[in-house]
Design a protein around this motif. Structure first.
Motif, PDB file in Angstrom:
ATOM      1  N   ASN A  26       1.249 -19.362  -6.082  1.00 31.13           N
ATOM      2  CA  ASN A  26       1.835 -18.745  -4.951  1.00 31.13           C
ATOM      3  C   ASN A  26       2.602 -17.564  -5.486  1.00 31.13           C
ATOM      4  O   ASN A  26       3.530 -17.526  -6.119  1.00 31.13           O
ATOM      5  CB  ASN A  26       2.718 -19.743  -4.254  1.00 31.13           C
ATOM      6  CG  ASN A  26       3.228 -18.991  -2.694  1.00 31.13           C
ATOM      7  OD1 ASN A  26       2.422 -18.313  -2.169  1.00 31.13           O
ATOM      8  ND2 ASN A  26       4.299 -19.588  -2.484  1.00 31.13           N
ATOM      9  N   PHE A  27       2.231 -16.376  -4.942  1.00 24.91           N
ATOM     10  CA  PHE A  27       3.052 -15.081  -5.276  1.00 24.91           C
ATOM     11  C   PHE A  27       3.765 -14.700  -4.133  1.00 24.91           C
ATOM     12  O   PHE A  27       3.586 -14.401  -3.079  1.00 24.91           O
ATOM     13  CB  PHE A  27       2.036 -14.130  -5.698  1.00 24.91           C
ATOM     14  CG  PHE A  27       1.147 -14.356  -6.998  1.00 24.91           C
ATOM     15  CD1 PHE A  27       1.797 -14.284  -8.022  1.00 24.91           C
ATOM     16  CD2 PHE A  27      -0.174 -14.684  -6.881  1.00 24.91           C
ATOM     17  CE1 PHE A  27       0.926 -14.690  -9.314  1.00 24.91           C
ATOM     18  CE2 PHE A  27      -0.912 -14.976  -7.825  1.00 24.91           C
ATOM     19  CZ  PHE A  27      -0.179 -15.044  -8.960  1.00 24.91           C
ATOM     20  N   ILE A  28       5.339 -14.565  -4.415  1.00 22.39           N
ATOM     21  CA  ILE A  28       6.035 -14.109  -3.472  1.00 22.39           C
ATOM     22  C   ILE A  28       6.741 -12.564  -3.868  1.00 22.39           C
ATOM     23  O   ILE A  28       7.122 -12.516  -4.932  1.00 22.39           O
ATOM     24  CB  ILE A  28       7.250 -15.050  -3.127  1.00 22.39           C
ATOM     25  CG1 ILE A  28       6.682 -16.406  -2.773  1.00 22.39           C
ATOM     26  CG2 ILE A  28       8.317 -14.474  -2.481  1.00 22.39           C
ATOM     27  CD1 ILE A  28       7.888 -17.316  -2.656  1.00 22.39           C
ATOM     28  N   GLY A  29       6.729 -11.640  -3.189  1.00 22.48           N
ATOM     29  CA  GLY A  29       7.250 -10.203  -3.551  1.00 22.48           C
ATOM     30  C   GLY A  29       6.134  -9.312  -3.307  1.00 22.48           C
ATOM     31  O   GLY A  29       6.328  -8.168  -3.271  1.00 22.48           O
ATOM     32  N   GLU A  30       4.954  -9.645  -2.961  1.00 18.96           N
ATOM     33  CA  GLU A  30       3.832  -8.709  -3.056  1.00 18.96           C
ATOM     34  C   GLU A  30       3.696  -8.121  -1.584  1.00 18.96           C
ATOM     35  O   GLU A  30       4.121  -8.700  -0.519  1.00 18.96           O
ATOM     36  CB  GLU A  30       2.231  -9.460  -3.180  1.00 18.96           C
ATOM     37  CG  GLU A  30       2.027  -9.670  -4.298  1.00 18.96           C
ATOM     38  CD  GLU A  30       0.715 -10.549  -4.485  1.00 18.96           C
ATOM     39  OE1 GLU A  30      -0.177 -10.376  -5.546  1.00 18.96           O
ATOM     40  OE2 GLU A  30       0.075 -10.797  -3.581  1.00 18.96           O
ATOM     41  N   TYR A  31       3.790  -6.662  -1.542  1.00 22.92           N
ATOM     42  CA  TYR A  31       3.923  -6.081  -0.231  1.00 22.92           C
ATOM     43  C   TYR A  31       2.342  -6.141   0.504  1.00 22.92           C
ATOM     44  O   TYR A  31       1.305  -5.829  -0.248  1.00 22.92           O
ATOM     45  CB  TYR A  31       4.079  -4.697  -0.296  1.00 22.92           C
ATOM     46  CG  TYR A  31       5.092  -4.032   0.742  1.00 22.92           C
ATOM     47  CD1 TYR A  31       6.349  -4.452   0.921  1.00 22.92           C
ATOM     48  CD2 TYR A  31       4.470  -3.037   1.543  1.00 22.92           C
ATOM     49  CE1 TYR A  31       7.170  -3.900   2.084  1.00 22.92           C
ATOM     50  CE2 TYR A  31       5.395  -2.456   2.497  1.00 22.92           C
ATOM     51  CZ  TYR A  31       6.562  -2.976   2.677  1.00 22.92           C
ATOM     52  OH  TYR A  31       7.253  -2.448   3.711  1.00 22.92           O
ATOM     53  N   PRO A  32       2.226  -6.416   1.748  1.00 17.03           N
ATOM     54  CA  PRO A  32       0.884  -6.490   2.405  1.00 17.03           C
ATOM     55  C   PRO A  32       0.108  -5.148   2.193  1.00 17.03           C
ATOM     56  O   PRO A  32       0.686  -4.218   2.435  1.00 17.03           O
ATOM     57  CB  PRO A  32       0.944  -7.100   3.727  1.00 17.03           C
ATOM     58  CG  PRO A  32       2.491  -7.598   3.579  1.00 17.03           C
ATOM     59  CD  PRO A  32       3.469  -6.884   2.623  1.00 17.03           C
ATOM     60  N   GLN A  33      -1.117  -5.208   2.236  1.00 16.20           N
ATOM     61  CA  GLN A  33      -2.073  -3.844   1.928  1.00 16.20           C
ATOM     62  C   GLN A  33      -1.938  -2.995   3.301  1.00 16.20           C
ATOM     63  O   GLN A  33      -1.677  -1.867   3.067  1.00 16.20           O
ATOM     64  CB  GLN A  33      -3.414  -4.536   1.866  1.00 16.20           C
ATOM     65  CG  GLN A  33      -4.196  -2.911   1.303  1.00 16.20           C
ATOM     66  CD  GLN A  33      -5.711  -3.396   1.312  1.00 16.20           C
ATOM     67  OE1 GLN A  33      -6.000  -4.392   1.061  1.00 16.20           O
ATOM     68  NE2 GLN A  33      -6.584  -2.542   1.438  1.00 16.20           N
ATOM     69  N   ASN A  34      -1.890  -3.750   4.528  1.00 20.12           N
ATOM     70  CA  ASN A  34      -1.771  -2.873   5.460  1.00 20.12           C
ATOM     71  C   ASN A  34      -0.466  -2.365   5.742  1.00 20.12           C
ATOM     72  O   ASN A  34      -0.481  -1.132   6.377  1.00 20.12           O
ATOM     73  CB  ASN A  34      -1.919  -3.892   6.969  1.00 20.12           C
ATOM     74  CG  ASN A  34      -0.895  -4.796   7.141  1.00 20.12           C
ATOM     75  OD1 ASN A  34      -0.193  -5.343   6.168  1.00 20.12           O
ATOM     76  ND2 ASN A  34      -0.777  -5.357   8.168  1.00 20.12           N
ATOM     77  N   LYS A  35       0.813  -2.800   5.278  1.00 24.82           N
ATOM     78  CA  LYS A  35       2.012  -2.125   5.155  1.00 24.82           C
ATOM     79  C   LYS A  35       2.052  -0.874   4.046  1.00 24.82           C
ATOM     80  O   LYS A  35       2.740  -0.039   4.377  1.00 24.82           O
ATOM     81  CB  LYS A  35       3.129  -2.956   4.818  1.00 24.82           C
ATOM     82  CG  LYS A  35       3.177  -4.055   6.102  1.00 24.82           C
ATOM     83  CD  LYS A  35       4.691  -4.664   6.036  1.00 24.82           C
ATOM     84  CE  LYS A  35       4.611  -5.800   7.441  1.00 24.82           C
ATOM     85  NZ  LYS A  35       6.013  -6.520   7.506  1.00 24.82           N
ATOM     86  N   ILE A  36       1.640  -1.135   3.004  1.00 26.95           N
ATOM     87  CA  ILE A  36       1.101  -0.182   2.248  1.00 26.95           C
ATOM     88  C   ILE A  36       0.404   1.020   2.692  1.00 26.95           C
ATOM     89  O   ILE A  36       0.913   2.165   2.394  1.00 26.95           O
ATOM     90  CB  ILE A  36       0.522  -0.543   0.465  1.00 26.95           C
ATOM     91  CG1 ILE A  36       1.243  -1.674   0.088  1.00 26.95           C
ATOM     92  CG2 ILE A  36       0.126   0.369  -0.190  1.00 26.95           C
ATOM     93  CD1 ILE A  36       1.953  -1.069  -1.387  1.00 26.95           C
TER      94      ILE A  36
END
Length: 198
Positions: A26-36
């Motif tokens: 589980n990765f926490i801290g990745e910014y969602p692609q749609n928000k980028i």
């Protein structure tokens, strides 16, 4: 398993296949692609950006038990400094047809033209690895790591050396796998947007 001289005289026994298909991290801290994509669509003429990746091998501290499996990785980026510097520029050249090509029209393979100014950005990638221990009760343990980084953004040639920017970092992607019972390979892709502060 392969024997590898890792750092100094420390020897780890690395697996020849580090990416185990059964690992579900589980990765926490990745910014969602749609928000980028939203960040990219809200640009002004003075906004600049860069992206880079930060590969690393982190070792579990000696007082912690060995790793059975990685459960979660929590990451965040902290910007600690920024400064505008003067850099060299390409002066130009004469091509085979005898035509002079000015330096500002000579991009590199990424279509970036040197302007004589760069924004240097320094920061810290803060992260926590949560893992199951290679012990009978398989208790959860964690280890914290801080990795420094430095990157740059080419900015306009008329930018003052005293100019300050609003620097916004985003984690695009995190990849990780266990290399041995004591070490984890991580690669973090970071996107940084810099906006001039008036």
């Amino acid at each position: 398993m392969l024997n590898c001289d890792y750092t100094g005289s420390t020897i780890y026994r690395f697996y020849d296949k580090c990416c185990i298909s059964s690992e579900n991290i589980n990765f926490i801290g990745e910014y969602p692609q749609n928000k980028i994509e939203k960040v990219l669509s809200c640009f002004n003429d003075t906004d600049k950006w860069t992206e880079f990746f930060l590969p690393e091998i982190v070792d579990i501290p000696i007082q912690k038990p060995n790793i059975e499996g990685v459960v979660e990785i929590q990451s965040c980026v902290e910007i600690i400094s920024q400064r505008v510097i003067k850099t060299p520029t390409v002066s130009g050249y004469t091509n085979s047809n005898g035509v002079y090509i000015p330096g500002e029209n000579i991009p590199n393979s990424e279509c970036t033209n040197l302007t004589g100014k760069k924004l240097i950005i320094e920061g810290l990638l803060r992260q926590k690895i949560i893992y199951t221990a290679l012990v009978e009760n398989q208790a959860l343990h964690s280890a914290n790591f801080v990795v420094p980084f430095s990157t740059f953004i080419i900015i306009d040639k008329d930018t003052a050396l005293s100019q300050k920017f609003k620097v916004m970092p985003y984690i695009e992607d995190i990849f990780a796998c266990k290399l041995s019972e004591r070490s984890v390979f991580k690669n973090t892709t970071i996107f940084i947007k810099a906006s001039k502060i008036c």
